[in-house]
Design a protein around this motif. Structure first.
Motif, PDB file in Angstrom:
ATOM      1  N   ALA A  27      50.110  28.269   7.474  1.00  0.00           N
ATOM      2  CA  ALA A  27      51.055  28.812   8.359  1.00  0.00           C
ATOM      3  C   ALA A  27      52.057  29.156   7.418  1.00  0.00           C
ATOM      4  O   ALA A  27      52.858  30.318   7.538  1.00  0.00           O
ATOM      5  CB  ALA A  27      51.706  27.775   9.131  1.00  0.00           C
ATOM      6  N   TYR A  28      52.349  28.784   6.323  1.00  0.00           N
ATOM      7  CA  TYR A  28      53.500  28.981   5.304  1.00  0.00           C
ATOM      8  C   TYR A  28      52.992  30.207   4.676  1.00  0.00           C
ATOM      9  O   TYR A  28      53.946  31.057   4.337  1.00  0.00           O
ATOM     10  CB  TYR A  28      53.840  27.903   4.376  1.00  0.00           C
ATOM     11  N   VAL A  29      51.834  30.547   4.453  1.00  0.00           N
ATOM     12  CA  VAL A  29      51.489  31.808   4.041  1.00  0.00           C
ATOM     13  C   VAL A  29      50.925  32.777   4.855  1.00  0.00           C
ATOM     14  O   VAL A  29      50.094  33.631   4.518  1.00  0.00           O
ATOM     15  CB  VAL A  29      50.322  31.850   2.585  1.00  0.00           C
ATOM     16  N   ASN A  30      51.120  32.667   6.140  1.00  0.00           N
ATOM     17  CA  ASN A  30      50.886  33.625   7.339  1.00  0.00           C
ATOM     18  C   ASN A  30      49.145  33.618   7.345  1.00  0.00           C
ATOM     19  O   ASN A  30      48.772  34.713   7.679  1.00  0.00           O
ATOM     20  CB  ASN A  30      51.226  35.116   7.007  1.00  0.00           C
ATOM     21  N   TYR A  31      48.706  32.717   7.140  1.00  0.00           N
ATOM     22  CA  TYR A  31      47.222  32.640   6.992  1.00  0.00           C
ATOM     23  C   TYR A  31      46.417  33.554   6.161  1.00  0.00           C
ATOM     24  O   TYR A  31      45.316  34.108   6.546  1.00  0.00           O
ATOM     25  CB  TYR A  31      46.741  32.518   8.563  1.00  0.00           C
ATOM     26  N   ASN A  32      47.023  33.789   5.049  1.00  0.00           N
ATOM     27  CA  ASN A  32      46.456  34.781   4.163  1.00  0.00           C
ATOM     28  C   ASN A  32      45.554  33.939   3.364  1.00  0.00           C
ATOM     29  O   ASN A  32      45.859  33.284   2.149  1.00  0.00           O
ATOM     30  CB  ASN A  32      47.480  35.281   3.293  1.00  0.00           C
ATOM     31  N   LYS A  52      45.637  37.028  -6.260  1.00  0.00           N
ATOM     32  CA  LYS A  52      46.599  37.443  -7.306  1.00  0.00           C
ATOM     33  C   LYS A  52      47.571  38.453  -6.842  1.00  0.00           C
ATOM     34  O   LYS A  52      48.582  38.571  -7.303  1.00  0.00           O
ATOM     35  CB  LYS A  52      45.326  38.221  -8.252  1.00  0.00           C
ATOM     36  N   GLU A  53      47.508  38.953  -5.569  1.00  0.00           N
ATOM     37  CA  GLU A  53      48.351  39.881  -5.065  1.00  0.00           C
ATOM     38  C   GLU A  53      49.528  38.883  -4.616  1.00  0.00           C
ATOM     39  O   GLU A  53      50.812  39.034  -4.704  1.00  0.00           O
ATOM     40  CB  GLU A  53      47.815  40.476  -3.810  1.00  0.00           C
ATOM     41  N   LEU A  54      49.377  37.767  -4.081  1.00  0.00           N
ATOM     42  CA  LEU A  54      50.344  36.752  -3.503  1.00  0.00           C
ATOM     43  C   LEU A  54      51.177  36.336  -4.792  1.00  0.00           C
ATOM     44  O   LEU A  54      52.626  36.278  -4.760  1.00  0.00           O
ATOM     45  CB  LEU A  54      49.476  35.597  -2.783  1.00  0.00           C
ATOM     46  N   ARG A  55      50.275  35.973  -5.764  1.00  0.00           N
ATOM     47  CA  ARG A  55      51.277  35.700  -6.813  1.00  0.00           C
ATOM     48  C   ARG A  55      52.110  36.701  -7.542  1.00  0.00           C
ATOM     49  O   ARG A  55      53.166  36.462  -7.993  1.00  0.00           O
ATOM     50  CB  ARG A  55      50.246  34.906  -8.106  1.00  0.00           C
ATOM     51  N   LYS A  56      51.352  38.058  -7.956  1.00  0.00           N
ATOM     52  CA  LYS A  56      52.224  39.084  -8.258  1.00  0.00           C
ATOM     53  C   LYS A  56      53.560  39.349  -7.477  1.00  0.00           C
ATOM     54  O   LYS A  56      54.465  39.470  -8.070  1.00  0.00           O
ATOM     55  CB  LYS A  56      51.253  40.417  -8.085  1.00  0.00           C
ATOM     56  N   TYR A  63      58.505  37.599  -1.168  1.00  0.00           N
ATOM     57  CA  TYR A  63      57.722  36.537  -0.196  1.00  0.00           C
ATOM     58  C   TYR A  63      57.295  37.294   0.968  1.00  0.00           C
ATOM     59  O   TYR A  63      57.271  36.432   2.028  1.00  0.00           O
ATOM     60  CB  TYR A  63      58.563  35.196  -0.125  1.00  0.00           C
ATOM     61  N   SER A  64      56.950  38.336   0.943  1.00  0.00           N
ATOM     62  CA  SER A  64      56.463  38.995   2.198  1.00  0.00           C
ATOM     63  C   SER A  64      55.366  38.395   2.795  1.00  0.00           C
ATOM     64  O   SER A  64      54.810  38.812   3.960  1.00  0.00           O
ATOM     65  CB  SER A  64      56.597  40.584   1.985  1.00  0.00           C
TER      66      SER A  64
END
Length: 329
Positions: A27-32, A52-56, A63-64
């Motif tokens: 839930a914290y990462v919008n289920y990505n 990699k996109e999340l970390r980038k 934090y979108s």
């Protein structure tokens, strides 16, 4: 104060229901999700395009892809002002240090706040999970130092998770465990059989009540006397330094909030910790009547009584209340 980016996506992952993998609480990462242990290889998961996109983005303070309303990443253990070694801040960091395994739902009991019926993995599912132990899970955890066996099921009951623990304690001797349990099977024999002696950091044990009638209504198929005996065993392990911490986890609803003082007293007598958490509706039949369950809401008929009880127990220094409750004192 200049804070470094959230470190969680660079150091940890969580394997959830159906084998979906996330860098944090789903839930914290919008289920990505970044992959699936039943479908993908080690590299395809940890170094996936989504990971990699999340970390980038986070390296750019973006934090979108996260849910900042739910996320606890403002806490020091997630975002740090200064770290001795921050070399892991990369789109392709080393394998994770911390892993949460929350995909195995098999459990020996039925808690009405958690599920509508008792669940056992079908034989074919167990076989699939077992095959992934050597192919994906152990390689994924080769760099891990800390593992959490989440409350999605009962680690000491599931044949798959028991096999997994035995494999992990042999393949990665430095691995330290946090374990969520209903307490019924947490005993010396099981600790030895699974190779967990000296490898447990913290035990979280579910205990909604000390009143046997209330306990048996909330948790079907258990034995309160055995659970209490096992909690006392846990407290002895904590006292002797064989585990770092024993914590009672009490999920609060209108059914059991009056049990709070008794549970806090029980924890205090054993010199262990207790966490008071609100009930969250996970889709259970019990949760459909959420308005009457949520005793912490101002409109609830027992709201004032609940606040009074919280204030009474707030002086126990090993009693942790989630922020919502703490604000009511």
């Amino acid at each position: 104060m200049n804070l470094l980016p959230c470190k969680v996506p660079f150091l940890s992952l969580q394997i959830g229901i159906n084998g979906d993998v996330y860098t944090c609480c789903p839930a914290y990462v919008n289920y990505n999700k970044i992959g699936n242990i039943l479908e993908n290889t080690l590299d395809e998961i940890w170094y996936s395009k989504t990971a990699k996109e999340l970390r980038k983005r986070i390296l750019r303070n973006d934090y979108s892809m996260c849910n900042r309303e739910l996320c606890r990443s403002k806490l020091p253990e997630y975002i740090s002002e200064k770290l001795q070694d921050n070399s892991f801040y990369s789109e392709t960091p080393p394998l994770p240090k911390c892993v949460t395994l929350a995909y195995d739902k098999e459990c020996n009991l039925q808690c009405i706040t958690c599920r509508n019926e008792k669940y056992k993995n079908p034989k074919e599912i167990t076989e699939i999970y077992n095959k992934r132990i050597s192919k994906v899970i152990i390689p994924l955890l080769q760099n891990a130092e800390h593992i959490a066996l989440s409350g999605s099921g009962e680690a000491f009951f599931s044949s798959h998770t028991r096999l997994l623990i035995k494999n992990l304690t042999k393949s990665n001797p430095k691995l330290i465990f946090d374990i969520n349990t209903n307490g019924l099977l947490f005993n010396e024999n099981n600790i030895k059989a699974l190779g967990l002696s000296g490898k447990i950091n913290e035990i979280f044990v579910s205990l909604p009540a000390l009143d046997e009638k209330i306990y048996n209504y909330i948790i079907k198929g258990s034995n309160l006397d055995i659970v209490k005996k096992n909690i006392k065993y846990m407290s002895n392990l904590q006292r002797s330094g064989k585990i770092f911490r024993c914590t009672i986890n009490m999920v609060i609803s209108d059914l059991n909030y009056k049990e709070i003082p008794y549970l806090v007293r029980f924890a205090k007598e054993l010199d262990i910790f207790i966490t008071l958490s609100q009930f969250y509706h996970w889709g259970t039949e019990f949760g459909k009547d959420y308005k009457n369950i949520a005793v912490w809401e101002k409109g609830h008929k027992d709201f004032k009584d609940f606040k009074k009880i919280l204030k009474e127990v707030s002086n126990y220094d090993k009693c942790y209340m989630q922020p919502l409750f703490r604000e009511l004192i």
